[in-house]
Design a protein around this motif. Structure first.
Motif, mmCIF file in Angstrom:
data_model
loop_
_atom_site.group_PDB
_atom_site.id
_atom_site.type_symbol
_atom_site.label_atom_id
_atom_site.label_comp_id
_atom_site.label_asym_id
_atom_site.label_seq_id
_atom_site.Cartn_x
_atom_site.Cartn_y
_atom_site.Cartn_z
ATOM 1 N N TRP A 106 18.796 51.597 62.214
ATOM 2 C CA TRP A 106 18.406 52.729 61.355
ATOM 3 C C TRP A 106 18.403 54.041 62.155
ATOM 4 C CZ3 TRP A 106 13.350 52.049 57.960
ATOM 5 C CH2 TRP A 106 13.144 53.178 57.161
ATOM 6 N N HIS A 166 17.904 46.320 58.050
ATOM 7 C CA HIS A 166 16.667 46.429 58.830
ATOM 8 C C HIS A 166 16.362 45.096 59.495
ATOM 9 C CE1 HIS A 166 12.280 46.499 59.498
ATOM 10 N NE2 HIS A 166 12.360 47.807 59.519
ATOM 11 N N TYR A 182 18.047 55.690 53.312
ATOM 12 C CA TYR A 182 18.898 55.146 54.390
ATOM 13 C C TYR A 182 19.870 54.100 53.822
ATOM 14 C CZ TYR A 182 19.601 51.560 58.085
ATOM 15 O OH TYR A 182 20.113 50.592 58.912
#
Ligand code: BGP
Length: 469
Positions: A77, A115, A141
């Motif tokens: 990220w 993630h 994101y």
């Protein structure tokens, strides 16, 4: 026959950005909580790990040579958004374009996780997913990645192992800024992450993208230590809610079954907390439940749970010192060893039948699951390197048995379409560093040379023939 895999079955390897890439402070990458935590701890660092940032071509060549046709990769990220939101780091964005294109060039299908335990430092400090602003940031994101990589990525996973993320931080305390025995916070974190998952899935489907999306859960079947004891059955069921049922209900039911919710409230109350589960959360979960194209199952071990009302006592073995782990949670349960079973040096009970029970359970309890992948399975082992030869027979045996039980579940009607060995190459292990190796390929961390282990040759045979020998 029983030992043939379905047509199109993926024989893959698995990685995670923070565990392989290295370059944690380079090319515009923002900080994650682990950077600070590992530096303070001073035991080991994630730099350069397996130097994948610079050596992915080499690893993809190995995949191609050894018949590995799928690779789990995660996007960091903070390479895309260094602080989690706002300004985009072009260098990071380009890196993943190059990586996905290299996968294609080597005929390796990327399975991409958004993630994998690496929340941006600022957001982690602000409470991570306990803070609902982080859900907004995650969705932004996710949307960015879906659009940016739409021509290169077909298979997406939102999160890796929500339960591990929540438990290691709030119950076991073994992760950055860890707290112990806060079951309420752990459950709240799991719930909020499931809402974030739902929002990303809905965004993906609304975007009209052609690929598939799902989530990866680490699931362990919970067996009552004494199957005839009512107390042990209750203990196993409570532990099951924390680690499995909350997540599976949220993923596929789109809401919590009444008994699941009752146990969740009981558990939160044990640490003096109350859960914040809103009507709008349930609406999102409900909407996403039938939109999941697949689910990834990470399976390593199972647990035998006995009723426990003593003081909280958790110690995780992060050294490979066999027999040093303890897990006892007041009012929930205590893990006990079942006589006759083997464990790894890290005390993980090897129980391949558990994978069969788990897969059959998913089919029965969540019939709308569509498709499963075993997204992680493998054995942490202290490999020995002798004249370039790494004979990891126990790992081959471990993988063979788990594949065997997977095939039996396929025979039983479960739709499993791939198996990813954790891990492709030796890599950084979050709380164990570098002595806990999982790879099909041995990494000499001094020189970064790769060497195929016996398991890599065995896996190659398997993937070329589609037969389990
Ligand atoms: C899973 C994670 C991986 C990996 C693996 C092995 O929970 O998704 O990131 O690390 O477990 O765990 P460990 O390294 O602690 O042995």
């Amino acid at each position: 026959g029983q030992h043939v895999f379905p047509q199109g079955f993926v024989f893959g390897g698995a990685t995670a950005a923070y565990q392989v890439e290295g370059a944690t402070h380079a090319y515009g990458k923002g900080l994650v909580a682990w950077d600070e935590h590992l530096a303070q701890q001073g035991r080991f660092s994630a730099d350069p790990a397996s130097d994948f940032y610079n050596r992915y071509e080499e690893d993809l060549e190995l995949c191609e040579r050894f018949g590995i046709n799928g690779l789990r990769i995660s996007i960091a990220w903070t390479r895309i958004f260094p602080t989690g939101i706002g300004e985009v780091n072009k260098e990071g964005v380009e890196f993943y374009h190059r990586l996905f294109q290299a996968c294609r060039a080597h005929h390796v299908e990327p399975y991409v996780t958004l993630h994998h335990f690496d929340s941006p430092l600022e957001m982690y400090r602000a409470g991570d997913f306990l803070n609902r602003d982080v859900i907004d940031a995650f969705e932004a994101y996710a949307r960015f990645c879906f659009e940016e990589y739409k021509d290169e990525v077909t298979y997406w996973f939102t999160f890796n192992e929500i339960a591990t993320n929540a438990l290691c931080r709030f119950i076991e305390g073994s992760w950055p800024m860890g707290e112990k025995y806060r079951i309420d916070k752990a459950l709240q974190c799991e719930h909020n992450m499931m809402v974030a998952h739902a929002r990303a899935v809905i965004a993906y489907k609304q975007g009209g993208y052609a690929g598939e999306i799902g989530i990866v859960h680490c699931l362990h079947i919970k067996y009552p230590y004494d199957p005839n004891s009512r107390e042990d059955i209750i203990a196993a069921s409570r532990d099951d809610v924390i680690k499995n049922r909350l997540l599976l209900d949220a993923t596929f039911r789109g809401s919590y079954a009444a008994d699941t919710r009752e146990i969740m409230d009981y558990l939160a109350d044990l640490s003096g907390g109350k859960l914040d589960i809103r009507a709008e959360d349930i609406e999102l979960l409900t909407k996403a439940a039938d939109l999941n194209d697949c689910m990834g199952v990470n399976y390593y071990r199972s647990q035998f749970v006995r009723a426990y009302d003593g003081e909280n006592d958790i110690h995780s073995n992060s050294t490979g010192d066999k027999g040093s782990s303890r897990y006892a949670l007041k009012g929930v349960g205590e893990y006990r060893m079942r006589e006759g079973l083997k464990t790894t040096d890290w005390d993980w009970i090897i129980y391949p039948e558990g994978l069969y029970d788990l897969l059959m359970h998913i089919k029965l309890a969540y019939p709308n699951y569509k498709k499963l992948y075993i997204t992680e399975n493998g054995m942490g082992y202290k490999d020995t390197f002798e004249n370039g030869i790494i004979d990891d027979e126990p790992r081959i045996d471990y993988i063979r048995q788990h594949l065997d039980w997977t095939l039996r579940a396929v025979e039983g009607g479960v739709n499993v379409m791939g198996y990813f060995v954790w891990s492709l190459q030796d890599q950084f292990s979050w709380t164990n560093g570098y002595n806990k190796r999982y790879g099909l390929f041995y990494v000499d961390f001094e020189t970064q040379e790769r060497y195929p282990k016996a398991s890599a040759y065995w896996f190659e045979q398997l993937s070329r023939t589609g037969h389990l020998l």
